[in-house]
Scaffold this motif. Structure first.
Motif, short mmCIF file in Angstrom:
data_model
loop_
_atom_site.label_atom_id
_atom_site.label_comp_id
_atom_site.label_asym_id
_atom_site.label_seq_id
_atom_site.Cartn_x
_atom_site.Cartn_y
_atom_site.Cartn_z
N UNK A 61 -32.68 11.16 116.96
CA UNK A 61 -32.92 11.79 118.43
C UNK A 61 -34.42 12.38 118.24
N UNK A 62 -35.23 12.18 119.28
CA UNK A 62 -36.47 12.72 119.59
C UNK A 62 -36.34 14.14 119.73
N UNK A 63 -36.69 15.22 118.93
CA UNK A 63 -36.75 16.71 119.22
C UNK A 63 -38.25 16.75 119.88
N UNK A 64 -38.07 17.35 121.03
CA UNK A 64 -39.30 17.59 121.83
C UNK A 64 -39.34 18.77 122.11
N UNK A 65 -40.58 19.35 121.85
CA UNK A 65 -40.84 20.81 122.46
C UNK A 65 -41.46 20.87 123.97
N UNK A 66 -42.11 19.79 124.27
CA UNK A 66 -42.86 19.56 125.52
C UNK A 66 -42.68 18.08 125.83
N UNK A 67 -42.75 17.75 127.18
CA UNK A 67 -42.49 16.20 127.50
C UNK A 67 -43.74 15.53 127.07
N UNK A 68 -43.31 14.43 126.30
CA UNK A 68 -44.55 13.68 125.97
C UNK A 68 -44.65 12.60 126.81
N UNK A 69 -45.61 11.52 126.67
CA UNK A 69 -46.23 10.59 127.67
C UNK A 69 -45.52 9.44 127.11
N UNK A 70 -44.21 9.38 127.24
CA UNK A 70 -43.28 8.24 126.91
C UNK A 70 -43.35 7.13 127.60
N UNK B 288 -18.32 4.07 127.79
CA UNK B 288 -18.32 5.63 127.44
C UNK B 288 -19.46 6.19 127.54
N UNK B 289 -19.56 7.35 127.91
CA UNK B 289 -20.75 8.25 127.99
C UNK B 289 -20.59 9.50 127.36
N UNK B 290 -21.91 9.82 126.31
CA UNK B 290 -21.84 11.27 125.85
C UNK B 290 -22.96 11.86 126.25
N UNK B 291 -22.78 13.11 126.30
CA UNK B 291 -23.72 14.19 126.28
C UNK B 291 -24.05 14.78 125.05
N UNK B 292 -25.30 14.87 124.53
CA UNK B 292 -25.57 15.33 123.14
C UNK B 292 -26.17 16.72 122.96
N UNK C 216 -28.43 20.04 116.51
CA UNK C 216 -28.83 18.52 117.05
C UNK C 216 -27.84 17.69 116.61
N UNK C 217 -28.33 16.34 116.79
CA UNK C 217 -27.45 15.28 116.36
C UNK C 217 -28.10 14.24 115.81
N UNK C 218 -27.66 13.25 115.30
CA UNK C 218 -28.19 11.95 114.93
C UNK C 218 -27.33 10.78 114.93
N UNK C 219 -27.56 9.65 115.28
CA UNK C 219 -26.64 8.49 115.06
C UNK C 219 -26.77 8.07 113.81
N UNK C 220 -25.50 8.12 113.11
CA UNK C 220 -25.52 7.55 111.76
C UNK C 220 -25.07 5.97 111.56
N UNK C 221 -24.51 5.76 112.66
CA UNK C 221 -24.12 4.19 112.78
C UNK C 221 -23.93 3.84 114.23
N UNK C 222 -24.49 2.56 114.61
CA UNK C 222 -24.15 2.14 115.86
C UNK C 222 -23.97 0.63 115.64
N UNK C 223 -22.70 -0.12 115.54
CA UNK C 223 -22.36 -1.37 115.42
C UNK C 223 -21.74 -2.03 116.53
N UNK C 224 -21.80 -3.27 116.79
CA UNK C 224 -21.14 -4.11 117.93
C UNK C 224 -20.80 -5.34 117.42
N UNK C 225 -19.67 -5.70 117.87
CA UNK C 225 -18.95 -7.09 117.69
C UNK C 225 -18.76 -7.48 119.14
N UNK C 226 -18.16 -8.74 119.21
CA UNK C 226 -17.97 -9.46 120.46
C UNK C 226 -16.92 -8.38 121.25
#
Length: 659
Positions: free
Chosen positions: A1-10, A412-416, A502-512
């Motif tokens: 996760x990007x921890x931002x204190x101000x908007x960056x120029x993404x 599925x939709x998560x808010x973090x 905060x949060x972090x994604x530990x694993x994101x795995x996909x199959x068919x």
């Protein structure tokens, strides 16, 4: 996760979802074309019913009155003028006088600086769309319109300008909306200025708001609140500006950002054709109407570049958004402008600024533009959107703080955000193709409802999220969030790093046919918890969730639990809840296991606990919870043997409501 204190120029960074989009394009090559369920006649029928409904409320001088407040509201009249004008261009010549009268009224209100409810910034984009269609049909009247439109001085006429506000943080979506209409006025030769003043606004205040995904971060520049509604609607207006021929100093970068945003939108669209929920104005029908224009334009552009299947996917996305809106059209022709069946007088799920007539007609205006610019759409063969054919997990960038994951036909939709009481942390939405979007449910509860108001129900942070009971008997949950050093302001944003969680994604795995996501939430969380892990595994129709306490010493935790929101009432129809209890005997212990089934509309949701020795309860504080769609009821799973882990399974399947 990007921890931002101000908007960056993404926007200056490479496109973050390029690998995801390439994987989808590879999958698309294997897909067969879809049957076209939408055509121009069906689109015109939806729009015609909307316009004809409000034609009855047109006053002799052209204005459209809202039947509930009995006065002209916001930008209802110019929206009507545009929608009616597009129908005129499609052969409804009987609407010519009505459209022209509404246009005359709108131009006069704008020039004389008496736009209803102080919303002149929204007028020019609708006025100019109607003007372009009607001027060759009414040349004498057009001369009067031209004379009036030439009188406009943007910095004096509109609200969200630096001359009026002198505040860069207030140059939000309103300013971009105004710019799109002003460019169309310039393109028609009705403005004495060139585009340099528009370039300045775009360069300083709008382009920096874009993320690498081409998503627009609305709200203060130093702390954007990032509603998805105001991302899609700002990109809609910049798309119209581009279609009108904008070629100023920022044209190339805006084109690139809109190209990225269109691809991101395709990836994010639910299998039911709905835009993700986050922030104010969520689940208002105009969200999907503005998306319809974006998808229509991109479908035609991809077709011209020889990308037939990708073009077909954008065409299917456009069709799905039309279908998502059509589900909520009444027999009278108007829409339930928010996705529930409460009456307009009750204003359930409305924002404090939401108006029934205005948001019906703004939806009509956006759909009218989609028709106006979509002449070539009919020649494009539909192909599956990402949500219909792929497995994926997408993490947004910037300050959007949202994760989307799906398998074919399910999303599925998560808010973090742990510190945003309007977008509480957890699994917020479950959508499956072919089943009512509300049952999943489609939106969560709130800690603070921000701009949103409800006809009934209590404000409670109910969402799919872990909970825990401490030794003092008190229950806590992830959705309680973390207090921030800066008080919550629903008109501004919340710094993701404020409060220390905060949060972090530990694993994101996909199959068919499978997607697995592992998140770790870190504290300081309520009740002294420092870290908890959430594991989500989904297959079509099945979602399994487990929570694990990750603290090395969790001796202070008496029980681990899980909140599950159940959708109970939409303002008209109540869900049917069935609770069953079985006794499962083992050699060691008799374990009471409860399960339940919920029937609503054409769907059936089943909940089963997967952790032995766990029970379900219905705490009174979550018995009558307000949500955007109606009322939720909270069920809490509670462990009785193991305080370190709890798991449950949801099944979502079709149900014949006649049985």
């Amino acid at each position: 996760m990007e921890q931002q204190t101000r908007m960056n120029l993404g926007y200056q960074q490479p496109y973050r979802w390029q690998d995801h989009f390439q994987a989808y394009e590879d999958k698309l090559e294997q897909c067969e074309p879809l049957e076209s369920l939408w055509n121009l006649a069906r689109r015109l029928r939806l729009l015609t019913r909307l316009v004809e409904h409000y034609r009855a409320y047109q006053q002799p001088y052209g204005a459209i009155h809202d039947p509930y407040s009995e006065q002209e509201r916001y930008y209802s009249t110019p929206s009507y003028a545009l929608a009616a004008a597009v129908l005129v261009s499609q052969g409804r010549t009987d609407l010519l006088e009505s459209a022209a009268s509404a246009l005359t009224c709108s131009i006069q209100a704008l020039v004389e600086q008496r736009a209803p409810d102080g919303h002149p910034d929204f007028f020019p984009i609708m006025i100019m769309g109607a003007y372009r269609i009607l001027k060759p049909l009414l040349p004498q009247q057009a001369l009067h319109w031209q004379q009036q439109l030439q009188q406009i001085e943007p910095e004096a006429t509109y609200v969200f300008t630096m001359s009026k506000m002198n505040n860069p943080n207030r140059m939000i979506n309103w300013n971009a909306i105004m710019l799109s209409g002003e460019y169309m006025r310039y393109a028609e030769g009705l403005s004495g200025k060139d585009t340099r003043w528009m370039d300045t606004y775009l360069q300083r205040y709008h382009v920096p708001r874009f993320t690498s995904l081409g998503l627009y971060q609305d709200g203060p520049l130093n702390m954007p609140n990032c509603p998805f509604a105001y991302d899609i609607v700002t990109r809609y207006h910049l798309t119209l500006m581009q279609l009108a021929g904008y070629a100023g100093e920022t044209a190339d970068v805006v084109q690139e950002l809109l190209w990225r945003g269109a691809r991101s939108s395709l990836l994010m669209l639910s299998p039911l054709g709905e835009w993700p929920t986050r922030g104010r104005s969520s689940q208002h029908q105009w969200n999907e109407a503005t998306a319809a224009l974006i998808f229509t334009v991109q479908a035609i552009r991809e077709a011209k570049q020889g990308q037939s299947k990708l073009s077909g996917a954008f065409r299917q996305a456009a069709d799905l958004t039309w279908e998502a809106i059509e589900r909520w059209q009444t027999e009278a022709g108007d829409l339930h402008i928010v996705r529930n069946y409460y009456t307009p007088e009750q204003r359930h799920g409305y924002e404090i600024y939401t108006n029934h007539t205005c948001y019906n007609l703004w939806t009509a205006a956006a759909l009218a533009y989609a028709i106006d610019y979509g002449e070539e759409l009919e020649s494009i063969t539909p192909y599956p959107t990402p949500a219909l054919c792929t497995s994926y997990t997408l993490e947004t960038d910037g300050w959007f703080q949202t994760i989307l994951s799906g398998v074919a036909g399910q999303q599925l939709v998560w808010h973090t955000a742990l510190n945003d009481p309007y977008n509480i942390p957890g699994l917020s939405r479950i959508h499956r193709a072919g089943i009512s979007g509300l049952i999943g449910p489609s939106s969560a509860g709130y800690r603070d409802q921000g701009f949103t108001r409800f006809a009934e129900g209590e404000v409670f942070p109910l969402i799919h999220a872990p909970a825990w009971q401490t030794e003092d008997g008190a229950w806590h949950q992830l959705a309680d969030g973390i207090r921030t050093t800066v008080p919550f302001d629903c008109d501004a944003g919340v710094d993701p790093s404020d409060g220390g969680g905060g949060y972090r994604i530990v694993e994101a795995r996909h199959e068919e046919q499978m997607a697995r996501l592992v998140l770790e939430w870190s504290g300081p969380l309520p009740g002294g918890v420092r870290q908890i892990q959430a594991i989500y595994e989904q297959r079509p129709g099945i979602v399994q969730v487990s929570y694990r306490m990750m603290d090395a010493d969790h001796s202070s935790i008496r029980r681990l639990g899980a909140w599950i929101p159940l959708f109970m009432y939409d303002g008209k129809e109540a869900a049917v809840l069935e609770v069953s209890k079985t006794l499962e005997s083992t050699l060691e212990v008799d374990t009471a296991i409860e399960s339940l089934h919920l029937r609503y509309s054409n769907g059936r949701l089943s909940l089963r606990c997967l952790t032995p020795g766990s029970t379900m309860s219905f705490p009174p504080e979550a018995s009558h919870v307000a949500s955007r769609n109606g009322l939720l009821k909270g069920v809490r799973l509670e462990s009785t043997q193991d305080s370190s882990c709890i798991a449950y399974e949801l099944r979502l399947e079709k149900h014949d409501p006649s049985l």
